[in-house]
Design an enzyme around this catalytic site. Structure first.
Site, PDB file in Angstrom:
ATOM      1  N   TYR A 150      12.742  12.058 -59.933  1.00  0.00           N
ATOM      2  CA  TYR A 150      12.005  13.327 -59.816  1.00  0.00           C
ATOM      3  C   TYR A 150      10.752  13.312 -60.688  1.00  0.00           C
ATOM      4  O   TYR A 150       9.644  13.544 -60.211  1.00  0.00           O
ATOM      5  CB  TYR A 150      12.918  14.508 -60.207  1.00  0.00           C
ATOM      6  CG  TYR A 150      12.149  15.775 -60.477  1.00  0.00           C
ATOM      7  CD1 TYR A 150      11.491  16.451 -59.447  1.00  0.00           C
ATOM      8  CD2 TYR A 150      12.033  16.301 -61.774  1.00  0.00           C
ATOM      9  CE1 TYR A 150      10.755  17.611 -59.697  1.00  0.00           C
ATOM     10  CE2 TYR A 150      11.311  17.451 -62.029  1.00  0.00           C
ATOM     11  CZ  TYR A 150      10.668  18.102 -60.994  1.00  0.00           C
ATOM     12  OH  TYR A 150       9.933  19.233 -61.251  1.00  0.00           O
ATOM     13  N   LYS A 154       6.699  13.290 -59.710  1.00  0.00           N
ATOM     14  CA  LYS A 154       5.735  14.319 -60.128  1.00  0.00           C
ATOM     15  C   LYS A 154       4.570  13.668 -60.885  1.00  0.00           C
ATOM     16  O   LYS A 154       3.414  14.050 -60.691  1.00  0.00           O
ATOM     17  CB  LYS A 154       6.420  15.380 -61.009  1.00  0.00           C
ATOM     18  CG  LYS A 154       7.465  16.221 -60.320  1.00  0.00           C
ATOM     19  CD  LYS A 154       6.950  17.074 -59.166  1.00  0.00           C
ATOM     20  CE  LYS A 154       6.119  18.252 -59.590  1.00  0.00           C
ATOM     21  NZ  LYS A 154       5.818  19.155 -58.432  1.00  0.00           N
TER      22      LYS A 154
HETATM   23  P1  NAD Z   1      12.691  25.023 -55.619  1.00  0.00           P
HETATM   24  O1  NAD Z   1      13.511  23.798 -55.384  1.00  0.00           O
HETATM   25  O2  NAD Z   1      13.360  26.302 -55.953  1.00  0.00           O
HETATM   26  O3  NAD Z   1      11.771  25.310 -54.328  1.00  0.00           O
HETATM   27  C1  NAD Z   1      11.073  24.299 -53.658  1.00  0.00           C
HETATM   28  C2  NAD Z   1      10.534  24.890 -52.361  1.00  0.00           C
HETATM   29  O4  NAD Z   1       9.782  23.848 -51.701  1.00  0.00           O
HETATM   30  C3  NAD Z   1      11.637  25.338 -51.399  1.00  0.00           C
HETATM   31  O5  NAD Z   1      11.308  26.579 -50.833  1.00  0.00           O
HETATM   32  C4  NAD Z   1      11.639  24.241 -50.338  1.00  0.00           C
HETATM   33  O6  NAD Z   1      12.051  24.714 -49.060  1.00  0.00           O
HETATM   34  C5  NAD Z   1      10.187  23.808 -50.343  1.00  0.00           C
HETATM   35  N1  NAD Z   1      10.013  22.429 -49.849  1.00  0.00           N
HETATM   36  C6  NAD Z   1      10.695  21.319 -50.259  1.00  0.00           C
HETATM   37  N2  NAD Z   1      10.283  20.241 -49.547  1.00  0.00           N
HETATM   38  C7  NAD Z   1       9.315  20.686 -48.699  1.00  0.00           C
HETATM   39  C8  NAD Z   1       8.500  20.053 -47.719  1.00  0.00           C
HETATM   40  N3  NAD Z   1       8.616  18.744 -47.458  1.00  0.00           N
HETATM   41  N4  NAD Z   1       7.608  20.801 -47.047  1.00  0.00           N
HETATM   42  C9  NAD Z   1       7.489  22.136 -47.294  1.00  0.00           C
HETATM   43  N5  NAD Z   1       8.253  22.796 -48.187  1.00  0.00           N
HETATM   44  C10 NAD Z   1       9.149  22.072 -48.895  1.00  0.00           C
HETATM   45  O7  NAD Z   1      11.644  24.598 -56.741  1.00  0.00           O
HETATM   46  P2  NAD Z   1      11.043  25.451 -57.948  1.00  0.00           P
HETATM   47  O8  NAD Z   1      11.993  25.386 -59.088  1.00  0.00           O
HETATM   48  O9  NAD Z   1      10.583  26.762 -57.431  1.00  0.00           O
HETATM   49  O10 NAD Z   1       9.786  24.540 -58.339  1.00  0.00           O
HETATM   50  C11 NAD Z   1       8.521  24.750 -57.726  1.00  0.00           C
HETATM   51  C12 NAD Z   1       7.534  23.745 -58.304  1.00  0.00           C
HETATM   52  O11 NAD Z   1       7.441  23.909 -59.718  1.00  0.00           O
HETATM   53  C13 NAD Z   1       7.903  22.284 -58.066  1.00  0.00           C
HETATM   54  O12 NAD Z   1       6.719  21.582 -57.760  1.00  0.00           O
HETATM   55  C14 NAD Z   1       8.486  21.843 -59.396  1.00  0.00           C
HETATM   56  O13 NAD Z   1       8.274  20.451 -59.586  1.00  0.00           O
HETATM   57  C15 NAD Z   1       7.669  22.663 -60.362  1.00  0.00           C
HETATM   58  N6  NAD Z   1       8.333  22.970 -61.639  1.00  0.00           N
HETATM   59  C16 NAD Z   1       9.581  23.528 -61.655  1.00  0.00           C
HETATM   60  C17 NAD Z   1      10.167  23.850 -62.873  1.00  0.00           C
HETATM   61  C18 NAD Z   1      11.527  24.493 -62.944  1.00  0.00           C
HETATM   62  O14 NAD Z   1      12.054  24.682 -64.044  1.00  0.00           O
HETATM   63  N7  NAD Z   1      12.144  24.883 -61.841  1.00  0.00           N
HETATM   64  C19 NAD Z   1       9.492  23.577 -64.078  1.00  0.00           C
HETATM   65  C20 NAD Z   1       8.204  22.992 -64.021  1.00  0.00           C
HETATM   66  C21 NAD Z   1       7.645  22.710 -62.788  1.00  0.00           C
END
Ligand code: NAD
Ligand code: TYD
Length: 338
Positions: A150, A154
């Protein structure tokens, strides 16, 4: 302002979409989401009838679909959240993580370049810096030392995004946030998993010694920071976003048990995660200096309101826990007790 948000049916993306429309950061929001196991249109119920909202079910790897959407919508800015976002899943099954996080980001960058999109925010994570030795805090110049498929995906997508600024002058900024928590988070990540297991009085599985440290950021603080970067961030720049709240996992779990009134005997030690990063820590200094943003939510208040949300939304939890979640839970936690 018309925003195109990718991954807007997930945890953080849906919070951003709700805030953007409710707080009038944008008149129109187009939400592009594939609706994987983590995408849930229920998360958008509060704004589903808003006249400026449009949902498009699409895979970010579908280059002709993405190109058509960009050409039809011509958004003023793209906020790119869509990703496979879970470390444990990336360990069990890296292929979709690499496909979505790398190829999907590439597809969006190409569409943005061809359609001369004037602003692009690539949402990333502090995990790209890997484990940080105390007392250090990573700033944006820290080397990339990703440990899991993962975080490596990123880190790769961050570099690709920045190359579109260097090479094509696409107006892009990269944000790197710490661990988010709050309502609507899928119960595979630490805080919602521990809350929902505690409420059901099920074992709380702690990886290894539970002394790994994470920085906790309330999801609305994260979305406010992204808006600050959208408006005031500079092209080609990276911005860390942290919650100024470093805690060992066991401490977080104990606070959840205390707040839910459940016994510590629910804590169950399980085998550690392979390649587990010991400590994440980052500084917000650049973002605060350039935009004035600072996290507002105190951890205990954010945790209390998150627990309250999970208590009031047990139906939401039961629906997301049916089906696919059960397979994942079995795969990740079976035969792992120490
Ligand atoms: P999540 O897993 O809750 O949501 C991801 C969303 O992306 C979902 O709605 C999914 O359907 C969609 N998705 C996945 N693959 C896809 C594709 N091929 N095409 C279109 N849509 C697709 O993730 P999150 O926790 O909301 O994280 C959102 C972003 O923030 C990510 O990029 C993650 O790397 C980043 N992030 C998350 C955190 C955390 O703590 N959750 C921290 C820092 C950064
Ligand atoms: P997680 O929420 O998966 O986020 P990340 O790995 O991206 O930081 O995990 C946060 C921390 O909690 C991490 O150190 C792993 C640990 N953890 C457990 O101890 N048990 C669990 O069941 C989960 C999901 C996480």
């Amino acid at each position: 302002m018309k925003l195109l948000v990718t991954g807007g049916a997930g945890f953080i993306g849906s919070c951003f979409v709700r805030m953007a429309l409710q707080k009038r950061w944008a008149e129109q929001v187009v939400n592009l989401d594939k609706l994987t196991y983590a995408g849930n249109l229920e998360n958008l119920q509060p704004i589903a009838g808003h006249s400026g909202y449009r949902f498009v079910e699409l895979d970010i790897c579908d280059s002709s679909g993405v190109e058509n959407l960009f050409r039809c919508e011509m958004p003023d800015a793209v906020i790119h959240f869509a990703a496979e976002s879970h470390v444990d899943r990336s360990i069990h099954s890296p292929a979709p993580v690499i496909t979505t996080n790398l190829n999907g980001t590439f597809t969006l960058l190409e569409a943005a370049r061809r359609n001369q999109i004037s602003r692009f925010i690539h949402v990333s994570t502090d995990e790209v810096y890997g484990s940080i030795e105390p007392p250090q805090e990573a700033n944006e110049k820290f080397p990339l030392r990703a440990s899991s498929p993962y975080s490596a995906s990123k880190a790769g997508s961050d570099l690709l995004a920045l190359s579109y600024y260097t090479t094509y002058k696409l107006n892009i900024s990269v944000t790197r946030a710490s661990n988010n928590y709050g309502p609507y988070q899928f119960p595979e990540k630490l805080i919602p998993l521990m809350i929902s297991n505690a409420l059901e009085e099920k074992p709380l599985p702690v990886y290894g010694d539970g002394q790994q440290v994470r920085d906790w950021l309330y999801v609305e603080d994260h979305c406010n920071a992204i808006r600050a970067v959208l408006e005031k961030g500079r092209a080609g720049q990276i911005y860390n976003i942290g919650g100024n709240c470093s805690l060992p996992n066991l401490e977080v779990i104990r606070r959840i048990l205390k707040a839910t009134g459940k016994p510590e005997s629910l804590i169950t030690r399980v085998t550690d995660r392979p390649g587990h990063d010991r400590r994440y820590a980052l500084t917000n200094e650049k973002l605060t200096r350039e935009t004035g943003w600072q996290p507002q939510m105190r951890f205990d208040d954010g945790l209390a309101s998150t627990i309250d949300w999970y208590e009031r939304n047990r139906d939401w939890v039961q629906r997301v826990k049916s089906g696919e979640y059960r397979h994942f839970y079995e795969l990740n936690y079976a035969n792992r007790a120490e």
